[in-house]
Design a protein around this motif. Sequence first.
Motif, PDB file in Angstrom:
ATOM      1  N   PRO A  61      24.708 -26.283   4.226  1.00  0.00           N
ATOM      2  CA  PRO A  61      25.204 -27.609   4.612  1.00  0.00           C
ATOM      3  C   PRO A  61      24.087 -28.522   5.095  1.00  0.00           C
ATOM      4  CG  PRO A  61      25.654 -26.027   6.340  1.00  0.00           C
ATOM      5  CD  PRO A  61      25.098 -25.238   5.183  1.00  0.00           C
ATOM      6  N   ASP A  62      24.300 -29.816   4.923  1.00  0.00           N
ATOM      7  CA  ASP A  62      23.415 -30.823   5.502  1.00  0.00           C
ATOM      8  C   ASP A  62      23.834 -31.168   6.927  1.00  0.00           C
ATOM      9  OD1 ASP A  62      21.630 -31.636   3.172  1.00  0.00           O
ATOM     10  OD2 ASP A  62      23.632 -31.840   2.291  1.00  0.00           O
ATOM     11  N   VAL A  63      25.126 -31.040   7.208  1.00  0.00           N
ATOM     12  CA  VAL A  63      25.668 -31.299   8.550  1.00  0.00           C
ATOM     13  C   VAL A  63      26.793 -30.308   8.787  1.00  0.00           C
ATOM     14  CG1 VAL A  63      26.765 -32.983  10.087  1.00  0.00           C
ATOM     15  CG2 VAL A  63      25.127 -33.766   8.371  1.00  0.00           C
ATOM     16  N   ILE A  64      26.893 -29.810  10.019  1.00  0.00           N
ATOM     17  CA  ILE A  64      27.979 -28.916  10.416  1.00  0.00           C
ATOM     18  C   ILE A  64      28.835 -29.637  11.444  1.00  0.00           C
ATOM     19  CG2 ILE A  64      28.540 -26.767  11.621  1.00  0.00           C
ATOM     20  CD1 ILE A  64      25.960 -25.592  10.424  1.00  0.00           C
ATOM     21  N   ILE A  65      30.162 -29.602  11.233  1.00  0.00           N
ATOM     22  CA  ILE A  65      31.098 -30.290  12.120  1.00  0.00           C
ATOM     23  C   ILE A  65      32.081 -29.271  12.664  1.00  0.00           C
ATOM     24  CG2 ILE A  65      32.789 -32.147  12.331  1.00  0.00           C
ATOM     25  CD1 ILE A  65      30.766 -32.152   9.199  1.00  0.00           C
ATOM     26  N   GLU A  66      32.208 -29.200  13.979  1.00  0.00           N
ATOM     27  CA  GLU A  66      33.141 -28.264  14.609  1.00  0.00           C
ATOM     28  C   GLU A  66      34.165 -29.040  15.424  1.00  0.00           C
ATOM     29  OE1 GLU A  66      33.410 -24.597  17.853  1.00  0.00           O
ATOM     30  OE2 GLU A  66      31.493 -25.582  17.487  1.00  0.00           O
ATOM     31  N   ASP A  67      35.446 -28.775  15.162  1.00  0.00           N
ATOM     32  CA  ASP A  67      36.535 -29.313  15.975  1.00  0.00           C
ATOM     33  C   ASP A  67      37.199 -28.128  16.661  1.00  0.00           C
ATOM     34  OD1 ASP A  67      38.688 -30.535  17.130  1.00  0.00           O
ATOM     35  OD2 ASP A  67      39.236 -31.720  15.377  1.00  0.00           O
ATOM     36  N   ASN A  68      36.647 -27.763  17.800  1.00  0.00           N
ATOM     37  CA  ASN A  68      37.106 -26.591  18.525  1.00  0.00           C
ATOM     38  C   ASN A  68      36.670 -26.754  19.976  1.00  0.00           C
ATOM     39  OD1 ASN A  68      38.051 -23.951  19.155  1.00  0.00           O
ATOM     40  ND2 ASN A  68      37.440 -23.195  17.137  1.00  0.00           N
ATOM     41  N   VAL A  69      37.000 -25.793  20.817  1.00  0.00           N
ATOM     42  CA  VAL A  69      36.655 -25.885  22.234  1.00  0.00           C
ATOM     43  C   VAL A  69      35.598 -24.869  22.632  1.00  0.00           C
ATOM     44  CG1 VAL A  69      38.913 -26.799  22.865  1.00  0.00           C
ATOM     45  CG2 VAL A  69      38.557 -24.313  22.857  1.00  0.00           C
ATOM     46  N   LEU A  70      35.137 -24.062  21.678  1.00  0.00           N
ATOM     47  CA  LEU A  70      34.258 -22.938  21.974  1.00  0.00           C
ATOM     48  C   LEU A  70      33.011 -22.978  21.112  1.00  0.00           C
ATOM     49  CD1 LEU A  70      34.635 -20.174  23.706  1.00  0.00           C
ATOM     50  CD2 LEU A  70      34.750 -19.133  21.444  1.00  0.00           C
ATOM     51  N   ALA A  71      31.893 -22.529  21.669  1.00  0.00           N
ATOM     52  CA  ALA A  71      30.636 -22.467  20.915  1.00  0.00           C
ATOM     53  C   ALA A  71      30.644 -21.310  19.929  1.00  0.00           C
ATOM     54  CB  ALA A  71      29.464 -22.304  21.887  1.00  0.00           C
ATOM     55  N   PHE A  72      30.146 -21.579  18.737  1.00  0.00           N
ATOM     56  CA  PHE A  72      29.836 -20.561  17.743  1.00  0.00           C
ATOM     57  C   PHE A  72      28.333 -20.686  17.484  1.00  0.00           C
ATOM     58  CE2 PHE A  72      34.280 -21.407  17.284  1.00  0.00           C
ATOM     59  CZ  PHE A  72      34.861 -20.198  16.937  1.00  0.00           C
ATOM     60  N   PRO A  73      27.522 -19.766  17.990  1.00  0.00           N
ATOM     61  CA  PRO A  73      26.065 -19.948  17.924  1.00  0.00           C
ATOM     62  C   PRO A  73      25.531 -20.252  16.539  1.00  0.00           C
ATOM     63  CG  PRO A  73      26.604 -18.149  19.391  1.00  0.00           C
ATOM     64  CD  PRO A  73      27.899 -18.572  18.761  1.00  0.00           C
ATOM     65  N   ALA A  74      26.123 -19.661  15.513  1.00  0.00           N
ATOM     66  CA  ALA A  74      25.632 -19.893  14.147  1.00  0.00           C
ATOM     67  C   ALA A  74      25.649 -21.372  13.789  1.00  0.00           C
ATOM     68  CB  ALA A  74      26.479 -19.101  13.139  1.00  0.00           C
TER      69      ALA A  74
END
Length: 442
Positions: A135-148
Amino acid sequence: MAEATRTFLFMPESAYGPTNNCIGIGHELRKRGHRVVFAAERSWEGKLAALGFEEDLVDLAPPAEASDDAAAGGEDAEQDAGAFWKDYIQAISPEFRKSTAEQLETVVLPIWEELVAGAKYCEPQLRAIIERTKPDVIIEDNVLAFPALVTAGVPFVRIVSCNPLEVPGDDIAPVFSGLAADDREGWAAFRAEYDRTHRPLWEAFDAWVQEQGAPALPELEFIHHGDANLYLYPEVLDYHAERPLPEGWHRLDSSVRETEQAPADLPESFTDGTRPLVYFSLGSLGSADVALMRRVIDALAALPVNVIVSKGPLHDEFELAENMWGAEFLPQTKLIPLADLVITHGGNNTTTEALHFGKPMILLPLFWDQYDNAQRVHETGYGLRLPTYEFTAEELRGAVTSLLADEALRARTDAAGVEIRSRNGVAAAADVIERVGVAEHV
């Protein structure tokens, strides 16, 4: 518009609200010629591909455990989108009758523990997905960190589609508390209890996050801030005066996507204007509380109104009254515009959608940030918060009657809706994400 195609990788929480939010933004990015991939939880398999997205899915628990959960719920988790959290929330729902302070130990902490276990389990899967999709950009809609997601070497965009109290501040109430804006003594007690119940888990999770090569987490927060940050909340409800957000944060007043479902085939008497129309939904999780659904239905049955009911997963365990119509699944964003009033659990998406369409609300919160949304709507005057398990039929009927008769409130919510819709939150979100992707290649 970007000059070149970019690849955007979305990882939403496995629930309808965050996933639908990402679907709407993803559609906008695809319209602009970009590639959009979803690293969603596996129960969404096939449902995102049917909308034109690439899927590269993750498991949040071992397959055998997921199968056991599905068996307990009486349905196949691979076919029931969001089943991972539906099954879990149903199991702990008796705790919703407790105060928000009591729920910290019996509801909020167990949810964080389950989230942490899921993050640890899927970390190798996410690293493999990132390697495959590039990916060129990663987008997370969540409340918790995912280190990857934050160690991939590309920009990371965080979306907050829960109440923005999730980003703490000294002059705002603590998240999950549902406390009033002027209850500073209550804030202090709640924060102390949150620290007592959550610090050991947070310290262990923070240590694990850093072991994976990610930065340390902010104090008592379970997720990092991004290179850009989007949060979903109408300005008229926001806490911007009490807690201005730093540079790099962007408010989306709403993020309402066009639903793929056909409009519901409502009875003619529901659309001819002879009676006020009420839309009632406790969300896919809250509607599983059959006793609560029955209480609301019984109370509304005696009113001279028509009621659209989102019946949810246990739809066959209760009957609707004569003045009601509903189904298990409804095209909510097509029905709320028809309503005069919304009765909701206070989930962030339903709350923002109701204001997007200029509708006052009655709020019956159950858990997590629903209390915060209910309190904020109540104290800003856009609706009424009722005690979910203590309200009487007379109180609910009185709230419905008073809100429907309040012409000043109708004018104010109408005006708020016009302003919110003019800001086109889906396009605004895509603009921010697209700019991040372009800047990375400049």
